[in-house]
Design a protein around this motif. Sequence first.
Motif, PDB file in Angstrom:
ATOM      1  N   LEU A 147      -4.869  -2.019  -1.330  1.00  0.00           N
ATOM      2  CA  LEU A 147      -4.811  -3.404  -1.793  1.00  0.00           C
ATOM      3  C   LEU A 147      -5.923  -4.190  -1.112  1.00  0.00           C
ATOM      4  O   LEU A 147      -6.238  -3.955   0.056  1.00  0.00           O
ATOM      5  N   GLU A 199       0.842  -1.200   0.000  1.00  0.00           N
ATOM      6  CA  GLU A 199       0.000   0.000   0.000  1.00  0.00           C
ATOM      7  C   GLU A 199       0.878   1.252   0.000  1.00  0.00           C
ATOM      8  O   GLU A 199       1.957   1.274   0.592  1.00  0.00           O
ATOM      9  N   VAL A 253      -6.218  -4.189  -6.804  1.00  0.00           N
ATOM     10  CA  VAL A 253      -5.648  -2.859  -6.607  1.00  0.00           C
ATOM     11  C   VAL A 253      -6.667  -1.830  -7.065  1.00  0.00           C
ATOM     12  O   VAL A 253      -7.231  -1.946  -8.155  1.00  0.00           O
ATOM     13  N   CYS A 285      -4.117 -10.277  -5.801  1.00  0.00           N
ATOM     14  CA  CYS A 285      -4.840  -9.269  -5.034  1.00  0.00           C
ATOM     15  C   CYS A 285      -5.551  -8.323  -5.984  1.00  0.00           C
ATOM     16  O   CYS A 285      -5.385  -8.403  -7.204  1.00  0.00           O
ATOM     17  N   TYR A 337      -0.288  -5.852   2.001  1.00  0.00           N
ATOM     18  CA  TYR A 337       0.727  -6.135   0.994  1.00  0.00           C
ATOM     19  C   TYR A 337       0.317  -7.384   0.224  1.00  0.00           C
ATOM     20  O   TYR A 337      -0.600  -8.115   0.604  1.00  0.00           O
ATOM     21  N   CYS A 338       1.043  -7.630  -0.875  1.00  0.00           N
ATOM     22  CA  CYS A 338       0.818  -8.827  -1.687  1.00  0.00           C
ATOM     23  C   CYS A 338       2.194  -9.312  -2.143  1.00  0.00           C
ATOM     24  O   CYS A 338       2.880  -8.616  -2.899  1.00  0.00           O
ATOM     25  N   VAL A 369       0.075   3.206  -5.558  1.00  0.00           N
ATOM     26  CA  VAL A 369      -0.918   2.244  -5.071  1.00  0.00           C
ATOM     27  C   VAL A 369      -1.536   2.803  -3.799  1.00  0.00           C
ATOM     28  O   VAL A 369      -0.824   3.116  -2.836  1.00  0.00           O
TER      29      VAL A 369
END
Length: 718
Positions: free
Chosen positions: A388, A360, A410, A408, A401-402, A385
């Motif tokens: 998420l 993020e 966005v 994920c 986070y990913c 970004v």
Amino acid sequence: MSVKGTKDPARTAAGRNGAESRRADASAGLAAEDPARIRNVALVGHSGAGKTMLIEALLAAQGMITRKGSIPDGTTVSDSDPAAVHQQRSVTLSLVPLLIDGIKVNLLDTPGYPDFIGELRAGLRAADAALFVVSAVDGIDATTTALWGECELMQLPRAVAITRMDHPRADYDGVLAACRKSFGEGVLPLYVPVLAGGEVTGLMGLLSGTVTDYSSGEPAAAVRAADAAELDASGAARGELIEGIIAESEDETLMDRYLEGEDIDTDVLIADLETAVERGTFFPVLSTSAVSGLGTAELLEVLVRAFPSPPDGSVPGATDLAGSPAGALTCDPTGPLAAEVVRTSVDPFLGRVFSGTLREDAPVHVGGHGLADRGHQDHDSDERVTHLYSPLGASLRPVPYCVAGDLCAVAKLGSAETGDTISGRDRPLLLATWEMPEPLLPVAVEPDSRSDEDALARSLGKIAAGDPTLRVERNSETHQLVLWCMGEAHVEVVLDRLRDQGVKLHTVDVVTPLRETFAAPAAGHGRHVKQSGGHGQYAVCDIDVEPLPRGGGFEFVDKTVGGVIPGTFIPSVEKGVRAQMEKGVSAGFPVVDLRVTLTGGKAHSVDSSDAAFQAAGALALREAAAAGRIQLLEPVSAVTITVADEHVGSVMSDLSSRRGRLTGTTSSGEGLTEIGAEVPDQELLRYAVDLRALTAGTGRFRRRYLRHDPVPASFSPS
């Protein structure tokens, strides 16, 4: 299969004995930390096979939903798209993550209808394995068989789930035999159905020798040892399974030991089975029912234990923005960021992170290259970004986070389109694009009013950004707005989405862009004389017109003598002729393949002008057309059609009825034939639909413009 052994710490048992723990874990955070504890699985199969309802059963088994949804009611988790609810079938890629004893399983529900193969291929791009869903009632079709071959080329590990085992017309033995015939001898069941009173009430593990009773409708309600009759009835299937596993083992002594009568340890068989499934050489079959929950625990166990994690697979090749190789990427959360958008809605965007970690509030580079032929011009932008999410159908759950290997959603990326690469600003990258099918069904649309034109343009831009299988063409010759789609169902979805965004529009017949030419020499006289006080307009020219061979273009020849037309006005005559050729001289189509010779004319010292001689040149061409004979030309395409051998005769007969000219046939192996033909474009307007009907959905074709040929006198083109 009763899996008790482990290959690595990430592969803890997720089977029948952990139902309550799975419910407890189901609502835990869904941001994976370790790529080795992720499984990305695409559910594939023909429309109506039961993919969406199987996911409902898995969600219910995990306690993530209190009751299963319904496709007719539009309440399933996967089919939250309004178009899917309207059509009562999946039309987009959908992500459903499950958490099973610390392993995150990303289930990708893909559409089964051929019109939405672009979404299916996006799902395969994001997945590390494929679960083929086959109905015990309807069996498999040729499209599913072809898709198996496509996954084989991708070296994608696969398993088979036979659904709808609760249906009165379920034919387990027949469907299993069909799967083995179509998919190969490496397709073998791990469990066999247990019957009571003619109904499937449970599953018996061929390796464990235990029976799971699903008669109460609850997964893993009871587990017992199989009785002597059940063991005897399953003996042949068990022997075939063990031999199939041993054949894939790296231990070359196992087969000899087994044939000598040695009882091979179950843990050894399970370890070899998992290895063979992971490398894509053995394909387990499981029986399931979305109604009773039959097989859900066993299926989840296979997904977690036998399917590979992202680090076991490969990462697509990457380049820098200039196209130079960027070096090999790995599924490493600490590596350079490289993610890909695999599905775009209005907001957010679904994607997979292949390398690095997406966080993020991180600055990123969004780049899309290589789809200019689809109307997606190369683009690059730096963005940030903001949020998420871990999507579950229409709901979005925030994640911080990913990591590499995970998927994920966005939000709020202004320039992102399906297929775009998201990378670090300090090291922009482009991932190699995946193959997208060419849309071959045209539909022309018009806004209901002038005020709807802007809304149509805006909405089409948004929809096209998320759908690489849609090509938007503004034909400069027919002035039509043409949407090139995959089929009628795809057309319906695109139009529904436009209307849902408030666009008022209607479809019209697609106009084939014809040409005009002169069929024989002709002469024309252009006299443009006007006097209205002051300077007038005066220009006279005489021309001879003769046709050129196809593809000859346009030639303008000046044969005037004695300066009857001043040299400064000769180009004006040519300009007027060219302008009239663009407008057409008979049916309003451009004129081609023509030589115009200027033979004479008159000018006035005061009243002649560039504009006057342009008008005279255009008038001369029109008069030549009125005195001569105009021939319409239609576009002809070279078409290559790939069909199963049994459909060759019907396809060739159909081509003949379409005024097609056969140019040859070639056997491409595996029971397929390529048919080459030259076919007028007018006859191809609905060929994407008609070929599918002729070949039970398996035929495909590609086309390229070849030339323009004369339109037969007996044929009236649209």
